[in-house]
Write an enzyme that holds these catalytic residues in place. Sequence first.
Site, short mmCIF file in Angstrom:
data_model
loop_
_atom_site.label_atom_id
_atom_site.label_comp_id
_atom_site.label_asym_id
_atom_site.label_seq_id
_atom_site.Cartn_x
_atom_site.Cartn_y
_atom_site.Cartn_z
CD GLU A 1 -0.38 1.20 4.68
OE1 GLU A 1 -0.20 2.04 3.77
OE2 GLU A 1 -1.49 0.72 4.94
CG HIS B 1 -2.09 -0.86 1.18
ND1 HIS B 1 -3.38 -0.39 1.23
CD2 HIS B 1 -2.18 -2.19 1.05
CE1 HIS B 1 -4.22 -1.41 1.13
NE2 HIS B 1 -3.51 -2.52 1.04
#
Length: 346
Positions: A241, A159
């Site tokens: 992330e 992500h």
Amino acid sequence: RTDSRGVNLNRQYLQPDAELHPAVYGAKAVLLYHHVHSRVLPGSPDWRTFVSPLGTSSLSIKCPNPSVPDTETELSELDKAKNIQNSPGTWCAGPHSHPDQDARPSDGADRAAWILPSSHADEHCEEGAQTPPPTPEASEAPEPIAPRDSGLAYYVDLHGHASKRGCFMYGNSFSDENDQVENMLFPKLISLNSPHFDFLGCNFSEKNMYARDKRDGQSKEGSGRVAVYKALGIIHSYTLECNYNTGRSVNRIPGACHDNGRASPPPPPAFPSRYTVELFEQVGRAVAVAAPDMAEGNPWPRIVLSEHTCLGNLRAWMLKHVRGLRGASGGPRRREGAGTLPRSST
């Protein structure tokens, strides 16, 4: 992040719909398939790990060494699965249309339960499609697959992050401290291989598994990392992330051992760099290298020249770290029956 209908796809992994969430539905089907059919079988002579990209996710599958011939039984099972999979009827999204109906675990509603919903009936299939064999009786279903025997070793959902700086991971929370040590050990090894991965920025709390989004109220329980853990039971299920712009710190990583300088990094900058494609690729390589580090199979390990010197010492350090976090938050240190998961202060 959202589809054309404005639906957050990373909240649909618990019960994806074949028509409304086809990408998530297909991804989970592939994961469940390899959980069963690439599993570590008793008496397997040799196994290796490879990484296969799947959409925005990366899955690590344990598979037999090609240099070791399979047994006749294994070949016939594989051929049977392929034949069923390639028959026209298997493309129907119905209750009797999945190629793994004869191999799915039967340990309850969630773990390794197939996601093909009965609502998608056979009318979506072409006329004249062959019907796969019926589902076997529950008494004939095989035993559940233990996480250590799963065909998947790692699940990492990739992500971008718009607000929190740095490259870090969201992981799950385990009541058993040994499981939590193994869970957090993988991101720690990534930080030893990348100056741009922020281990202290990672979050392994129970709250982060079940928190609800402020915008739409959907729970993170439907995210890939939580839903895959609940379906398969594998410990190493994460979201990676990476901020779009920059980080908040850099690591001084040790040199690699036995590499003759080929893998040892140059001195890192004093301040975080602006992120580039090359930097993101470097973090990706560190994620891949951390997997053989976990198995002590890296020919050029950095951990040897680190303060920990070996994986055993790093595990001992991580155990103290986990106990310190749980002591600070008042959570239990060991599993005592079926209680609630402790909250981490991370």
